[in-house]
Design a protein around this motif. Structure first.
Motif, short mmCIF file in Angstrom:
data_model
loop_
_atom_site.label_atom_id
_atom_site.label_comp_id
_atom_site.label_asym_id
_atom_site.label_seq_id
_atom_site.Cartn_x
_atom_site.Cartn_y
_atom_site.Cartn_z
N ARG A 34 0.88 -1.26 -0.02
CA ARG A 34 0.13 0.02 0.04
C ARG A 34 1.01 1.09 0.04
O ARG A 34 1.64 1.64 1.07
CB ARG A 34 -0.64 -0.10 1.46
CG ARG A 34 -2.05 1.13 1.26
CD ARG A 34 -2.90 0.95 2.23
NE ARG A 34 -2.46 1.05 3.52
CZ ARG A 34 -2.96 0.68 4.60
NH1 ARG A 34 -3.97 -0.07 4.49
NH2 ARG A 34 -2.23 0.56 5.78
N GLU A 43 0.28 4.75 -1.35
CA GLU A 43 -0.18 5.72 -1.42
C GLU A 43 -1.32 6.21 -0.14
O GLU A 43 -1.75 5.39 0.13
CB GLU A 43 -0.78 6.07 -2.91
CG GLU A 43 -2.28 5.73 -3.04
CD GLU A 43 -2.57 4.20 -3.23
OE1 GLU A 43 -4.07 4.10 -3.44
OE2 GLU A 43 -1.62 3.31 -2.79
N GLU A 59 -2.74 9.50 -0.94
CA GLU A 59 -3.27 10.80 -1.81
C GLU A 59 -4.59 10.86 -2.32
O GLU A 59 -4.94 9.48 -2.78
CB GLU A 59 -2.14 11.41 -2.41
CG GLU A 59 -2.02 10.64 -3.96
CD GLU A 59 -0.87 9.56 -3.60
OE1 GLU A 59 -0.92 8.57 -4.50
OE2 GLU A 59 -0.44 9.47 -2.67
N PRO A 95 -7.35 10.31 -5.22
CA PRO A 95 -7.08 9.55 -6.75
C PRO A 95 -6.63 10.44 -7.68
O PRO A 95 -5.54 10.01 -8.48
CB PRO A 95 -8.60 9.09 -6.73
CG PRO A 95 -9.31 8.95 -5.48
CD PRO A 95 -8.52 10.18 -4.70
N GLN A 118 -4.40 12.81 -7.52
CA GLN A 118 -3.02 13.01 -7.36
C GLN A 118 -2.22 11.69 -7.37
O GLN A 118 -1.08 11.72 -7.11
CB GLN A 118 -2.73 13.65 -6.34
CG GLN A 118 -3.47 14.90 -6.08
CD GLN A 118 -3.37 15.78 -4.89
OE1 GLN A 118 -2.33 15.41 -4.26
NE2 GLN A 118 -4.07 16.70 -4.75
N THR A 119 -2.82 10.53 -7.51
CA THR A 119 -2.08 9.02 -7.61
C THR A 119 -1.28 9.16 -8.81
O THR A 119 -1.70 9.42 -9.95
CB THR A 119 -2.85 7.87 -7.59
OG1 THR A 119 -3.89 8.05 -6.17
CG2 THR A 119 -2.18 6.61 -7.49
N LYS A 141 2.97 4.63 -9.02
CA LYS A 141 2.28 3.80 -7.76
C LYS A 141 1.13 2.77 -8.23
O LYS A 141 1.17 1.85 -7.60
CB LYS A 141 1.47 4.83 -7.05
CG LYS A 141 2.59 5.54 -6.10
CD LYS A 141 2.11 6.55 -5.16
CE LYS A 141 3.35 7.25 -4.36
NZ LYS A 141 2.41 8.13 -3.26
N MET A 142 0.17 3.21 -9.13
CA MET A 142 -0.73 2.17 -9.83
C MET A 142 -0.10 1.06 -10.20
O MET A 142 -0.36 -0.24 -9.86
CB MET A 142 -1.64 3.05 -10.71
CG MET A 142 -2.41 4.24 -10.30
SD MET A 142 -3.88 3.42 -9.29
CE MET A 142 -4.97 2.55 -10.42
N THR A 154 1.75 -1.04 -7.43
CA THR A 154 0.82 -1.71 -6.57
C THR A 154 0.15 -2.94 -7.29
O THR A 154 0.02 -3.97 -6.45
CB THR A 154 -0.13 -0.70 -6.03
OG1 THR A 154 0.23 0.44 -5.27
CG2 THR A 154 -1.41 -1.09 -5.00
N ARG A 200 -7.48 5.36 -1.32
CA ARG A 200 -6.38 4.88 -1.84
C ARG A 200 -6.45 3.89 -3.05
O ARG A 200 -6.75 3.03 -2.98
CB ARG A 200 -5.45 3.70 -0.67
CG ARG A 200 -5.25 4.62 0.62
CD ARG A 200 -4.50 3.47 1.59
NE ARG A 200 -3.85 4.13 2.57
CZ ARG A 200 -4.61 4.64 3.78
NH1 ARG A 200 -5.62 4.32 3.96
NH2 ARG A 200 -4.04 5.06 4.79
N ALA A 228 -4.98 3.00 -5.78
CA ALA A 228 -4.21 1.81 -6.18
C ALA A 228 -4.58 0.73 -5.31
O ALA A 228 -4.68 -0.46 -5.91
CB ALA A 228 -2.42 2.22 -6.34
N TYR A 229 -4.26 0.93 -4.15
CA TYR A 229 -4.46 -0.32 -3.24
C TYR A 229 -5.83 -0.87 -3.36
O TYR A 229 -6.03 -2.05 -3.51
CB TYR A 229 -4.32 0.01 -1.67
CG TYR A 229 -4.46 -0.90 -0.79
CD1 TYR A 229 -3.35 -1.90 -0.59
CD2 TYR A 229 -5.37 -1.24 0.13
CE1 TYR A 229 -3.33 -2.98 0.23
CE2 TYR A 229 -5.56 -2.17 1.03
CZ TYR A 229 -4.52 -3.10 1.11
OH TYR A 229 -4.54 -4.14 2.03
#
Length: 181
Positions: A80, A82, A84, A86, A88-89, A93-94, A97, A143, A145-146
């Motif tokens: 996990r 991030e 911030e 969505p 700003q993700t 990171k996507m 993850t 979150r 990505a998570y």
């Protein structure tokens, strides 16, 4: 050692199962094995990084050579990264993850499927999260990505389950939420 995977391995080992500690970090993996062996649990470290197909394939081959089957596969890898909003993700990171939380368990499941088919009562457990459910309210901050990677993991579990049932394979699969999220 206090992680979910270690505690699960300990509980399975206490029931007489041989525990294969699959970890990318040799030092941590061997330390877990040492602790379990001191508790009279049969354990062995196997190098496996869910983001590196070569280690996945090598681990599956090692289990095939040593045991000929696998009774329980626990997909426990996860990150996990991030916190911030969505919007700003970062794409990096996507991708990172999803590589660990979804593509890794998918690759591991596929690689170990032939070994699971060799078991009389195979089980696959994927460690997910309540945050991967559409039916539960999300905590703030979201979150992206998570949560989406865990939702994808849950859908993968459903899809594999449907195939296993259709093919009459003696493999049960589920996703579990081990904590508050």
């Amino acid at each position: 050692m206090a992680g979910i995977g270690f505690k699960t391995g300990r509980q399975l080992g206490e029931q007489g199962l041989i525990v294969l500690i699959a970890a990318r970090d040799k030092t941590r993996g061997e330390e877990a094995v040492r602790i379990l062996k001191n508790e009279n649990i049969q354990a062995k470290w196997i190098e496996l990084d869910v983001t590196r197909q070569e280690t996945i394939d090598n681990a599956a081959q090692q289990v095939l050579n040593d045991y000929g089957r696998l009774d329980i596969l626990i997909n426990n890898a996860g990150v996990r990264l991030e916190g911030e909003p969505p919007s700003q993700t970062l794409m990096t990171k996507m991708r990172e993850t999803f590589e660990t939380n979804f593509f890794g368990p998918f690759a591991v499941t596929k690689a170990f499927l032939p070994l699971l088919k060799n078991s009389d009562k195979a089980r696959i457990v994927s460690v997910s999260s309540r945050m991967g459910s559409f039916g539960k309210p999300l905590p703030v901050p979201s979150r992206l990505a998570y949560t989406t990677s865990k939702a994808a993991l849950n859908m993968m579990t459903v899809q594999f389950d449907k195939e296993f049932c259709t093919q009459n394979w003696n493999i049960k699969i589920n996703s579990v939420n081990p904590g508050k999220y």
